[in-house]
Structures are given as C-alpha cells and as structure tokens.
Design a protein around this motif. Structure first.
Motif, PDB file in Angstrom:
ATOM      1  N   TRP A   1      -2.950   5.222  10.449  1.00  0.00           N
ATOM      2  CA  TRP A   1      -3.408   4.257   9.451  1.00  0.00           C
ATOM      3  C   TRP A   1      -3.182   2.797   9.863  1.00  0.00           C
ATOM      4  N   ASN A   2      -1.962   2.437  10.291  1.00  0.00           N
ATOM      5  CA  ASN A   2      -1.678   1.031  10.619  1.00  0.00           C
ATOM      6  C   ASN A   2      -2.619   0.507  11.702  1.00  0.00           C
ATOM      7  N   PHE A   3      -2.838   1.308  12.747  1.00  0.00           N
ATOM      8  CA  PHE A   3      -3.750   0.882  13.819  1.00  0.00           C
ATOM      9  C   PHE A   3      -5.185   0.819  13.310  1.00  0.00           C
ATOM     10  N   GLN A   4      -5.522   1.729  12.414  1.00  0.00           N
ATOM     11  CA  GLN A   4      -6.900   1.818  11.924  1.00  0.00           C
ATOM     12  C   GLN A   4      -7.266   0.624  11.030  1.00  0.00           C
TER      13      GLN A   4
ATOM     14  N   GLU B   1      -4.130  -3.923  -2.438  1.00  0.00           N
ATOM     15  CA  GLU B   1      -3.804  -2.928  -3.469  1.00  0.00           C
ATOM     16  C   GLU B   1      -2.343  -2.477  -3.372  1.00  0.00           C
ATOM     17  N   SER B   2      -1.684  -2.368  -4.515  1.00  0.00           N
ATOM     18  CA  SER B   2      -0.307  -1.863  -4.539  1.00  0.00           C
ATOM     19  C   SER B   2       0.037  -1.382  -5.941  1.00  0.00           C
ATOM     20  N   LYS B   3       0.858  -0.338  -5.997  1.00  0.00           N
ATOM     21  CA  LYS B   3       1.305   0.149  -7.309  1.00  0.00           C
ATOM     22  C   LYS B   3       2.595  -0.528  -7.770  1.00  0.00           C
ATOM     23  N   TYR B   4       3.225  -1.307  -6.916  1.00  0.00           N
ATOM     24  CA  TYR B   4       4.543  -1.841  -7.300  1.00  0.00           C
ATOM     25  C   TYR B   4       4.782  -3.319  -6.971  1.00  0.00           C
TER      26      TYR B   4
ATOM     27  N   PRO C   1       0.799  -1.231   0.000  1.00  0.00           N
ATOM     28  CA  PRO C   1       0.000   0.000   0.000  1.00  0.00           C
ATOM     29  C   PRO C   1       0.829   1.278   0.000  1.00  0.00           C
ATOM     30  N   ASP C   2       2.018   1.260   0.572  1.00  0.00           N
ATOM     31  CA  ASP C   2       2.914   2.413   0.502  1.00  0.00           C
ATOM     32  C   ASP C   2       4.312   1.918   0.178  1.00  0.00           C
ATOM     33  N   CYS C   3       5.161   2.820  -0.362  1.00  0.00           N
ATOM     34  CA  CYS C   3       6.483   2.379  -0.808  1.00  0.00           C
ATOM     35  C   CYS C   3       7.539   2.485   0.283  1.00  0.00           C
ATOM     36  N   ASP C   4       7.212   3.109   1.417  1.00  0.00           N
ATOM     37  CA  ASP C   4       8.269   3.258   2.425  1.00  0.00           C
ATOM     38  C   ASP C   4       8.604   1.932   3.093  1.00  0.00           C
TER      39      ASP C   4
END
Ligand SMILES: [Ca+2]
Length: 316
Positions: A185-188, A94-97, A31-34
């Motif tokens: 976000w992670n907790f949510q 979902e992911s872009k990469y 979901p995120d690239c970090d």
C-alpha cells in the motif's frame, strides 16, 4: 579476562544507555491506526532513553494529521517537539480518528496549516545534527522524502537535499514493499516517490515489508487496559472498535531504534527495485546498501513486546 569481559559489558551497557538513537519519524497518520501505535512505541522508547525524537513529519494533506501528532506528543510530555507536514493538497485525507484526536485532546496545533512545511523542517533538523547520526523511520508513502531529496540550499544548509541526507543521515528504515516481491500500500499510494527514493536514497535502507507487520497483531490489549485519557487507545477504538490490527508501523519503529538482531534476521544480498505501479522486487544480481527483514522471533512474542511498550504510561 573476567575483568575485560566485564568492562566490555559495561561499555556496551553504557553505550546503550547514553546514546539514544536520534530519530525523525515520517508518518501518514490517519488512514490506519498503527501509525498512532508506532508513535506510542517511539515515545516510550524515548522515555527509556533508547531514542531521542528530533521531530515528526506528517506525509498526508490532512489538516488533522499534524494536530493529531501533536496531541500524542503532548500526552507523552513532548508537546515541544517540532511537527512538519506535507503542504500539497488532496493526498490521503481520510481518517477515522485524526480529527477526533486533533479536537478532543490537549495540544498546541489547531490546524495542519499551522505546522511547518516538512521539507523545511527536515532541512532545519538535519543541518543541526552531527554527521552520519540521524535515523529516519518512514511509516507512510515516501512523498516527503522525495521532496526532501529535491530541495535546494537554504538558510539552514548550503547543501542540496541529496547531499544533506548523505552528510547527516545514518540510515533509513522504511515500512514499505513486500519481500522478496509484491505490491504494498505505501509504495502504491505514491509510486513515483517510492521509485525515486528507493533508487536514489544515499544511505543504507532497511525495509520492513508488509509480511513482517501483518502477523504481529496488537491494539486489543491497549483498548482494554489503557487509560481513558490515552489518545492512541482512542485512535484504535475509533479505527478498529477495539479489535487487534497488524503492526506494520510499530514493528518498523522498534527495529529503527533497537536494531534488527534481537527480533529479525536481515537479507542483504541484492537490491530492491520499484516499478511504476508501486510493485517491488528483490534483485540478487545487483548490490547496494539495501536490506530487508525476515521473520525470526515468533510474531506472538513480538506482539507482546510491542503491546508492553504501548501500555507503558507517560513519564510523570
Ligand atoms: Ca502508516
């Protein structure tokens, strides 16, 4: 006295060099690239002999999560590392990469279904380690760790999940929450897991809250200066089109391996509690082994530290 100080310095130096932190990374890569950036930081710290990676867990249901992790491990010369994954369906796919990395870069795993169940791999890895030694770094929702705490005795250990963690884990570093209070976000994403793990985890917890990584912007330099065959560079290119991104996860990995003292101060007077919607608050009336990071080093300097690690090439 001089000799004594020199000896102490030598011991401290050799302790650092000879005792890499044994670490398991638990990531929602996708979901995120970090998360990909955090993996780059962790591999380079392992190259520097500061960390020993015991295994990496994917906490999403994406079939491309584990192959993506495997591709990054393989790029850094660690295609042998065990990769576990969450086995239930429908969580954060979902992911872009993920799919691109899992299809276009060298790796062994072709599909997440071929990766080990994270609950099983956690138990196997933890059971094989010395007592109170393992550091866990969680940079996604806490569903795998909730499941780990609820596991029962198996072929790897007679202990249940809670007691196995109590026996083998030294500390957990969690990217999650916003401090002293907020909704992150992670907790949510899995608030019941966040509630359960934060309430019941039997070792120290060090929280790297949303506000820590948010100000540390990285990725642009990697996109411009990284090599063409770098899968993490590709993850940033696909997710941000080459722009910087906050370093929530790389900052958490950095702290889990190097400790907080050089970069952050730590608040330890209180406990974190999580509500049913995933929001969290810091309560100073109670005490437990909970800690959260507070800014100390300028985020611009921290970004440089992280970017230098991201840009360090794999060992030949
Ligand atoms: Ca993450």
């Amino acid at each position: 006295m001089l000799l004594t100080n020199a000896w102490i310095s030598f011991c401290l130096f050799t302790a650092e060099v000879l005792n890499p932190v044994p670490i398991i990374l638990d990531t929602d890569i996708g979901p995120d690239c970090d998360d990909a950036g955090a993996m780059a930081v962790l591999h380079v710290l392992a190259n520097n002999n500061e960390a020993e990676i015991l295994g990496i867990m994917c906490c999403t249901s994406s079939q491309w999560g584990a192959p993506c992790i495997d591709a990054i491990n393989t790029y850094y010369g660690r295609g042998y590392l065990p990769v576990g994954t969450y086995k239930k369906s429908g969580f954060l796919t979902e992911s872009k990469y993920n799919q691109y990395l899992g299809q276009h870069f060298p790796r062994q795993l072709k599909n997440g279904q071929n990766a080990t169940d994270a609950r099983k791999l956690y138990r196997q890895v933890l059971a094989s380690q010395p007592d109170k030694s393992v550091v866990i770094c969680a940079i996604g929702p806490l569903n795998n760790l909730k499941d780990l705490l609820q596991t029962k005795a198996d072929q790897y250990s007679q202990l249940n999940g809670y007691d196995l963690v109590l026996q083998k884990v030294n500390a957990i570093y969690i990217m999650g929450g916003q401090f002293p209070n907020g909704l992150e976000w992670n907790f949510q994403q899995d608030s019941s897991a966040a509630q359960m793990v934060v309430r019941n985890w039997p070792t120290s917890i060090i929280f790297c809250g949303f506000e820590i990584g948010e100000k540390i912007m990285t990725g642009n330099r990697l996109c411009h200066l990284g090599s063409e065959d770098h899968p993490v560079r590709k993850a940033y290119q696909l997710h941000t089109q080459g722009e910087d991104r906050p370093s929530w996860d790389p900052a958490t990995v950095l702290c889990a391996v190097r400790g907080s003292s050089e970069y952050w101060t730590v608040e330890s007077d209180g406990i974190c509690s999580v509500d049913s919607d995933g929001s969290n608050q810091w309560r100073t009336l109670d005490k437990k082994s909970h800690h959260y990071l507070k800014q100390r080093m300028d985020p611009l300097q921290l970004a440089t530290v992280i970017e230098e690690l991201m840009l360090q090439p794999p060992m030949q």
